[in-house]
Design an enzyme around this catalytic site. Structure first.
Site, PDB file in Angstrom:
ATOM      1  N   SER A 188       0.847  -1.189   0.000  1.00 17.77           N
ATOM      2  CA  SER A 188       0.000   0.000   0.000  1.00 17.77           C
ATOM      3  C   SER A 188       0.884   1.239   0.000  1.00 17.77           C
ATOM      4  O   SER A 188       2.102   1.148   0.101  1.00 17.77           O
ATOM      5  CB  SER A 188      -0.900   0.000   1.235  1.00 17.77           C
ATOM      6  OG  SER A 188      -0.112   0.255   2.387  1.00 17.77           O
ATOM      7  N   LYS A 189       0.223   2.375  -0.098  1.00 16.62           N
ATOM      8  CA  LYS A 189       0.905   3.673  -0.120  1.00 16.62           C
ATOM      9  C   LYS A 189       1.950   3.800   0.982  1.00 16.62           C
ATOM     10  O   LYS A 189       2.994   4.422   0.806  1.00 16.62           O
ATOM     11  CB  LYS A 189      -0.138   4.791   0.064  1.00 16.62           C
ATOM     12  CG  LYS A 189      -0.787   5.203  -1.228  1.00 16.62           C
ATOM     13  CD  LYS A 189      -0.355   6.630  -1.590  1.00 16.62           C
ATOM     14  CE  LYS A 189      -0.419   6.882  -3.073  1.00 16.62           C
ATOM     15  NZ  LYS A 189      -1.781   6.889  -3.584  1.00 16.62           N
ATOM     16  N   ARG A 190       1.613   3.222   2.119  1.00 13.74           N
ATOM     17  CA  ARG A 190       2.480   3.283   3.291  1.00 13.74           C
ATOM     18  C   ARG A 190       3.905   2.790   2.964  1.00 13.74           C
ATOM     19  O   ARG A 190       4.885   3.237   3.555  1.00 13.74           O
ATOM     20  CB  ARG A 190       1.843   2.388   4.360  1.00 13.74           C
ATOM     21  CG  ARG A 190       2.370   2.495   5.738  1.00 13.74           C
ATOM     22  CD  ARG A 190       1.353   1.901   6.712  1.00 13.74           C
ATOM     23  NE  ARG A 190       0.948   0.544   6.328  1.00 13.74           N
ATOM     24  CZ  ARG A 190       1.666  -0.543   6.568  1.00 13.74           C
ATOM     25  NH1 ARG A 190       2.823  -0.450   7.165  1.00 13.74           N
ATOM     26  NH2 ARG A 190       1.214  -1.741   6.213  1.00 13.74           N
ATOM     27  N   GLY A 219       5.420   3.131   0.186  1.00 11.20           N
ATOM     28  CA  GLY A 219       6.051   3.939  -0.861  1.00 11.20           C
ATOM     29  C   GLY A 219       5.168   3.913  -2.094  1.00 11.20           C
ATOM     30  O   GLY A 219       3.980   3.630  -2.005  1.00 11.20           O
TER      31      GLY A 219
END
Ligand code: GLU
Length: 476
Positions: free
Chosen positions: A242-244, A246
């Site tokens: 996920s975005k977390r 990167g």
């Protein structure tokens, strides 16, 4: 005769091309290419509120960047509405679907009741056997599948193996909403059938849909395509990517300076392997690809590994091709347009090409390459970084003054005579070569580290090199 292999990539155009989607596309593409078949592109744009043309463009742009082409025109799922309706009509006619007039409140109440009794929350089949004459006035029905109540549905998955789902767990789900729009479940089946898809390859998060879709295929009397549900991609910590973690969009990797061939190689190895091969030519990937070597456990995204692989591809790519990739990168990078404008001058493009062999040896990404190439286009007098400032003390300036005279006298601006002259000067002054090369580097590039000093001298040419050396030697 065996059926021609047809795969499809079926993204929903609600954002960019997710890296997981890119990997799904790549697997579909490799599988099709391996078999001499086709990969089709279907845009699943039935969610009108969330689907945008921008997203369609971004997905196609991402695929093209990765070198993944598709056969024929992309197919819009939304444009096939009439065909979806036709299929539902056929199901009503053959008795495998029925109209359901239960209100949303009633369905909620059924689910609540089931939950309270410890059963899975499902529609209870109220309208399954009711006669059309019982239909209430003024209510638009939904259309539901008359799912088998006993037995089991088997998904013989090429990756997950034999997956058995008891039919009692698959309720009479909705095929057509009361406003006449088909559900995702129905549209996928009708499209896969009409597009003659032989192999459905997608993320394992679609496995439960696979059982429901199998029921629809069967209700319509259609062959069920082979299926391969591939494991998801996780971040380095083991959680779903996920975005977390990167960047998650393909275009972000382009912006981070990765080469499409490195990305392709890296993504291919996420979930699939061929022995211990890490670096694979595209032709080998196509030759070797198969679902038998796709594992069931989630693949972990390893940024370090991608970076190393990219470094390899930077070095291995021919200069002219690398220059093309570099330009694509610059077209999308912050400040890249200025560099492109500089390169638009044929003389400068030739300079960039001359400098590339030295540059690519040291850069893991096109971002690093651009930074270390910036000495080529930064204007005089050159800005200097902290390391260069430290090097350029009074002793260094004196050395630069000498070197200006030495280099000015060199005939033939080529690596060999330049090296001979610099070495002779160092010897004569009893200086270590580094003591001479460092100020030279700082003066020519404004940096404390750079490609090989003779590469730099050649790339800049005689006049520019001498002018830069003079700038620093004369600086007070
Ligand atoms: N549109 C779905 C998605 O983007 C894929 C559906 C499918 O492959 O069957 O997740």
């Amino acid at each position: 005769m065996a059926k021609d292999i047809v795969t499809r990539f079926a993204p929903s155009p609600t954002g960019f091309l997710h890296i997981g989607g890119a990997r799904t596309a790549l697997f579909n593409w490799l599988f099709a290419k391996h078999a001499g078949g086709k990969m089709l592109l279907r845009i699943e744009d039935t969610d009108r509120a969330r689907s945008t043309q921008e997203a369609v463009d971004a997905i196609m742009d991402g695929l093209s960047w990765l070198g993944l082409d598709w056969d024929g025109e992309p197919i819009s799922q939304f444009s096939r509405l009439d065909r979806h309706k036709e299929a539902v009509e056929a199901m009503l006619a053959n008795g495998s679907a029925y109209r359901c007039y239960s209100t949303p409140e009633e369905v909620d109440a059924m689910r609540e009741k089931a939950r309270a009794e410890g059963r899975p929350p499902r529609y209870d089949g109220t309208w399954r056997n009711k006669d059309a004459s019982e239909a209430p006035d003024g209510v638009d029905p939904v259309i539901r599948l008359k799912a088998p109540e006993d037995g089991e549905t088997v998904v013989d998955d090429m990756v997950q193996g034999r997956v058995v789902i008891p039919n009692k767990d698959l309720d009479d789900f909705v095929l057509m909403r009361s406003d006449g729009t088909p559900t995702y479940m129905l549209a996928v089946v009708v499209d896969d059938h009409d597009m003659a898809v032989t192999h459905i390859i997608r993320g394992v998060d679609h496995l439960t849909n696979a059982a429901r879709q199998t029921l629809i295929f069967k209700a319509l009397g259609w062959d069920v395509p082979a299926m391969a549900h591939i494991p998801l991609i996780h971040g380095p910590d083991g959680a779903k990517l996920s975005k977390r973690h990167g960047a998650t969009g393909a275009e972000a990797y382009r912006a981070m300076g990765y080469l499409p061939q490195a990305m392709r190689n890296y993504l291919a190895r996420l979930g699939w392997s061929h022995g211990d091969e890490e670096i694979m030519a595209l032709s080998d990937m196509i030759k070797w690809f198969g679902m038998d070597a796709v594992g069931q456990s989630a693949a972990r995204f390893d940024f370090k590994k991608l970076e190393n692989l990219n470094g390899h591809y930077m070095r291995a790519t021919e200069d002219a091709e690398l220059l093309d990739h570099w330009k694509v990168y610059l077209a999308h990078a912050d400040g890249g347009k200025d560099v492109l404008a500089w390169m638009a001058d044929a003389k400068n493009a030739a300079t960039a090409l001359t400098a590339l062999p030295g540059l690519k040896e040291r850069a893991k990404t096109l971002v690093e390459l651009t930074e270390s190439a910036s000495y080529l286009w930064r204007p005089r007098p050159l800005d200097t970084d902290e390391k260069a400032d430290k090097i350029l003390n009074d002793d260094a300036k004196a050395i630069l003054g000498d070197l200006h005279a030495v280099l000015e006298g060199v005939s033939g601006w080529a690596a060999e005579p330049l090296e001979t002259a610099v070495k002779a000067y160092a010897e004569q002054k009893e200086l270590k070569l580094g003591k001479v090369a460092q100020p030279l580097r700082a003066a020519l590039t404004g940096r404390g580290t750079s490609p090989g000093i003779y590469d730099v001298l050649i790339a800049l040419g005689r006049d520019e090199s001498l002018a830069r050396i003079h700038d620093q030697a004369a600086k007070s």
